[in-house]
Design a protein around this motif. Sequence first.
Motif, PDB file in Angstrom:
ATOM      1  N   PRO B 119       0.802  -1.227   0.000  1.00 17.51           N
ATOM      2  CA  PRO B 119       0.000   0.000   0.000  1.00 17.51           C
ATOM      3  C   PRO B 119       0.835   1.277   0.000  1.00 17.51           C
ATOM      4  O   PRO B 119       0.312   2.349  -0.295  1.00 17.51           O
ATOM      5  N   ARG B 120       2.123   1.182   0.329  1.00 21.14           N
ATOM      6  CA  ARG B 120       2.949   2.399   0.409  1.00 21.14           C
ATOM      7  C   ARG B 120       3.735   2.666  -0.855  1.00 21.14           C
ATOM      8  O   ARG B 120       4.541   3.580  -0.896  1.00 21.14           O
ATOM      9  N   TRP B 121       3.578   1.803  -1.848  1.00 21.65           N
ATOM     10  CA  TRP B 121       4.358   1.978  -3.071  1.00 21.65           C
ATOM     11  C   TRP B 121       3.487   2.542  -4.193  1.00 21.65           C
ATOM     12  O   TRP B 121       2.309   2.226  -4.292  1.00 21.65           O
ATOM     13  N   HIS B 122       4.114   3.353  -5.052  1.00 19.23           N
ATOM     14  CA  HIS B 122       3.428   3.787  -6.265  1.00 19.23           C
ATOM     15  C   HIS B 122       3.241   2.578  -7.189  1.00 19.23           C
ATOM     16  O   HIS B 122       4.089   1.689  -7.230  1.00 19.23           O
ATOM     17  N   VAL B 123       2.151   2.631  -7.953  1.00 17.11           N
ATOM     18  CA  VAL B 123       1.867   1.520  -8.860  1.00 17.11           C
ATOM     19  C   VAL B 123       3.033   1.260  -9.811  1.00 17.11           C
ATOM     20  O   VAL B 123       3.417   0.119 -10.063  1.00 17.11           O
ATOM     21  N   ASP B 162       1.250   6.620 -11.453  1.00 15.51           N
ATOM     22  CA  ASP B 162       1.622   7.553 -10.387  1.00 15.51           C
ATOM     23  C   ASP B 162       0.686   7.487  -9.191  1.00 15.51           C
ATOM     24  O   ASP B 162       0.834   8.253  -8.250  1.00 15.51           O
ATOM     25  N   LYS B 163      -0.299   6.587  -9.249  1.00 14.96           N
ATOM     26  CA  LYS B 163      -1.241   6.501  -8.134  1.00 14.96           C
ATOM     27  C   LYS B 163      -0.795   5.421  -7.151  1.00 14.96           C
ATOM     28  O   LYS B 163       0.131   4.667  -7.407  1.00 14.96           O
ATOM     29  N   PHE B 164      -1.521   5.366  -6.028  1.00 17.94           N
ATOM     30  CA  PHE B 164      -1.286   4.315  -5.047  1.00 17.94           C
ATOM     31  C   PHE B 164      -2.365   3.244  -5.187  1.00 17.94           C
ATOM     32  O   PHE B 164      -3.466   3.536  -5.660  1.00 17.94           O
ATOM     33  N   PRO B 165      -2.078   2.013  -4.724  1.00 19.44           N
ATOM     34  CA  PRO B 165      -3.044   0.916  -4.901  1.00 19.44           C
ATOM     35  C   PRO B 165      -4.444   1.214  -4.366  1.00 19.44           C
ATOM     36  O   PRO B 165      -5.422   0.781  -4.955  1.00 19.44           O
ATOM     37  N   HIS B 166      -4.538   1.976  -3.248  1.00 20.38           N
ATOM     38  CA  HIS B 166      -5.872   2.158  -2.664  1.00 20.38           C
ATOM     39  C   HIS B 166      -6.796   2.994  -3.545  1.00 20.38           C
ATOM     40  O   HIS B 166      -7.988   3.076  -3.289  1.00 20.38           O
ATOM     41  N   GLU B 167      -6.243   3.598  -4.583  1.00 21.68           N
ATOM     42  CA  GLU B 167      -7.089   4.398  -5.466  1.00 21.68           C
ATOM     43  C   GLU B 167      -7.786   3.551  -6.535  1.00 21.68           C
ATOM     44  O   GLU B 167      -8.485   4.078  -7.393  1.00 21.68           O
ATOM     45  N   PHE B 168      -7.539   2.232  -6.489  1.00 22.92           N
ATOM     46  CA  PHE B 168      -8.091   1.373  -7.545  1.00 22.92           C
ATOM     47  C   PHE B 168      -9.124   0.397  -6.988  1.00 22.92           C
ATOM     48  O   PHE B 168      -9.100   0.062  -5.801  1.00 22.92           O
ATOM     49  N   SER B 169      -9.998  -0.079  -7.882  1.00 22.42           N
ATOM     50  CA  SER B 169     -10.960  -1.103  -7.489  1.00 22.42           C
ATOM     51  C   SER B 169     -10.275  -2.471  -7.515  1.00 22.42           C
ATOM     52  O   SER B 169      -9.170  -2.615  -8.026  1.00 22.42           O
ATOM     53  N   GLY B 170     -10.952  -3.479  -6.989  1.00 14.98           N
ATOM     54  CA  GLY B 170     -10.387  -4.824  -6.924  1.00 14.98           C
ATOM     55  C   GLY B 170      -9.914  -5.342  -8.275  1.00 14.98           C
ATOM     56  O   GLY B 170      -8.821  -5.884  -8.406  1.00 14.98           O
TER      57      GLY B 170
END
Lengths: 300, 344, 323
Positions: B119-123, B162-170
């Motif tokens: 969760p702390r890494w950029h995609v 450039d986003k983080f994982p939590h910004e995405f759906s499953g």
Amino acid sequence: MKRFFESDLFYSFRKSPVTILAFLVTILIIVTATFANIFAPHNPFDLASLDLMNGSMPPAWYPDGSKEFLLGTDNQGRDVLSAILYGTRISLLVGAASVLFSMVIGIFLGLLSGYLGGTVDNIIMRCAEVQLTFPAILVALLVDGIFRGILPRDAHDNLAIYVMVFSIGLSSWVQFARTVRSSTLVEKSKEYVQAARVIGRTPIFIMIRHILPNVMSPVLVIATINLGLAIITEATLSFLGVGLPPTEPSLGTLIRVGNEFLLSGEWWVSILPGVALAALVLSVNLLGDWLRDALNPKLR
Amino acid sequence: MTNKIIPTTEVDVQNLVKYFDVSAPWLSRVFSGQPKQILKAVDGISFKIQKGETFSLVGESGCGKSTIARLLVGLYEPTDGKIKIKGHDISNLDSPKALRTLRKNVQMIFQDPFASLNPRWHVKDIIAEPIRAHKTLSDNHAIDKRVNELLDLVSLTKVDGDKFPHEFSGGQRQRISIARALASKPEFIVCDEPTSALDVSVQAQILNLMVDLQKELGLTYLFISHNLAVVYHISDHVGVMYLGRLAEVRDSKSLFSNPLHPYTRLLLDTIPDLDMSGRDRMPVAGEVPNPIDPPKACRFHPRCPFANERCKTEMPLPTPVPGGYVECHGVQENRLPAYVPIVR
Amino acid sequence: MTEALLKVENLSIAFKSRHGELTAVDNISFEMAPGEILGVVGESGAGKSLTGSALTGLLEKPGFIKSGQILFENRRIDNLPYEQMRRLRGLKIGAIFQDPLTSLNPLYTVGFHLVETIMTHLPMNQAKAKDHAIRLLTEVGIPAPEKRFEQYPHQFSGGMRQRVVIALAICANPKLIIADEPTTALDVSVQAQILRLLKTMSKEHGAAIMLITHDMGVIAETADRVSVMYAGRIAEIGPVASVIKNPQHPYTQGLMAAIPIIGHQAERLAQIDGAMPRLNAIPTGCSFNPRCPKVFERCYHDRPDLMTAQDSLAACWLHDKTR
């Protein structure tokens, strides 16, 4: 920066007036103490500027007080306000350094223990349990005693600050190590760690780059709360006379020295540094409590 | 699913065994007088996967299918047996050569898209991790370019990097996971229940993407699932697992049109009837027993309606049948009733 | 149809968050007849579990009922005080949750759980309650109930635990059972057993069951009617056979086509592109419009209500007769 202001953390900060107050007090104390040489009206260590004629003056709001010495002076004519500012600087320095020291040890051992498990884990955790049976003050007294025995008297005074940092730090790494270990156990079982292993990353890389950032929240909470504790421990030790020498007085030393004048009515010499200590520790603890609640995923 | 000209074996698993010691700590064992407890997660399993095909392992929880996945990617070391990838033995994880073969050729897609990305890494860093770890590309510009290609391959855009994982759906996270698995250009991908955490409409997207990528890149899949319908849709060959053993290994068509092992029939019978044919399926009695102390001889005999004395005393060995093999005395002795197909 | 057992009228459930209110269930209405099994199906986040929690009075903060009402036996229950709702739950409304392990306290025996619940809701003494409990355990298909009565939850397998939870839910003979993903945590072979048990319970006790699940297969097997939820709204509701075989809403159509079925050979599955919108980004008009293959002008402006579409009701402008 924009992300920070939009974050849940900042939001919960904004919603809690007590936290804002605690934050402001902490910042005020930290800034004035750090730049004590600028903010303090006098230099309490400049023996040349001391004037015995100014000795034992009460705070400015007393009829025989003087505007020059807002919080009064001690029997040597030393300005209490300036002494508090310089003393706080030392207290903060010792507190922060010892927390940093115990944090580094704790994180390192906790990561190793949690990630490698097995014998390494057993050894580290048994050491931690032994460490826990000694109260922090006792450890500090013990370490201090050992150093006193080894080092010559003058050297001891010069090295007192390092001895303090080492002994206070040594007594509080267990909490960090245990927290990091248990968080590491949780993170280790998550699939992103397995993914990194499949990719072929080394254990060290996985511990530092993958797991560490994800276990930092509880570490920060403990660090904040421990900062208050460390400052108190240092003050206690200095009050008992095994801490920092009067030539380099911390808040604890000031309280001890002032204590002698308490019965002769010059209460300000020891009570006022005590108030400063209480204000500092209280606000740091309030910040720590807020941080703990704000970072607790269960409450979010 | 691919045009096989000369089938080459990509993965060859021979007599694979993995035991876990799940005993209580030594001291409490001594005090309570308990024996050591060994969990036989995988207990003698062999199969081959041909290049470019999808081999599925299906079974209920605790049957050992996830353990096989982790053995094949080198997260566990086998207790016994051999795993060969492209002819190279990878069962000894201390051998640098085995590790090199593994890292170069094998990647994995995980079940939980919410836990499989840091969760702390950029995609873009997540996707680039295999590239950086193996130093296949060194300069950042080339890495960026490759990451963008990969994002494109799984139908995400450059901005998403450039986003983080939590910004995405499953479903999108599972795409990121697939992009990461593909980054080091592996030929063999182990997919551990890749769609079971996803909603049906998203599951279809991911399955389609996986099929497309297989065709485009010639990938070989080991697909692990408990969902028979998904397995039917995606597989060339299927292995049905029960308590650490393979009950039946067949090509997909034979298995689903004429399942032979009683356990396979049971599993097929549990699939809900979406055709609304009014079929009243027979619920099967019992549950999967504890794998720490599995039934002796044939693992399935306590639940099997066709078990006889021999099934309780003698371990069945693989019997060749059309399209594969079955481990069942009943099939060998030809005493099971003919299968009444539910599949039209 | 006889008098409805449960009427949900214009129910909206929202969350208070710092970005304002997020509406998670948006103005839904439906009825349940006594003894019927209503399936509620939808993707995660569609609002199906929240609807269930609202019916059992177990809605957790920061969620709250924003508007609308829930009528149970013609009595409003959405505004009942906690204590009354607690009495009603258990006596008239039973609840079954996804994970049977967390529904049972590991420190107490299964028998204790049952006797405790029975004595709370029914006028029985200890001995009678125990008899009743053992009868219930037998009824839900637990072998050797006298022996099992004394055992702790961890001594039960997943399927057996879920049977205990069902026994707990039906102990006071409730009129309505809310079952939230009752089989999701179970193995496929056990799933079928539990579904069959639920069905029998409904028939024998005349209890209506609201079966919340994401698995259309479970619904097809068990339910009489089905309500398909999407982004907090009901997209389609109708008899289970019609909805599955002849879906009327484009979302239901896409959903049905996306499910792989054994025997249906296809290289690729039909897929609905995109994902369900997040709560803070639900489009105006029909919430399905960005993903809908049959979208037209009106879908972007007006929100469709449920309207008659063959045997079902569908919230889709394609079925607007006045068009």
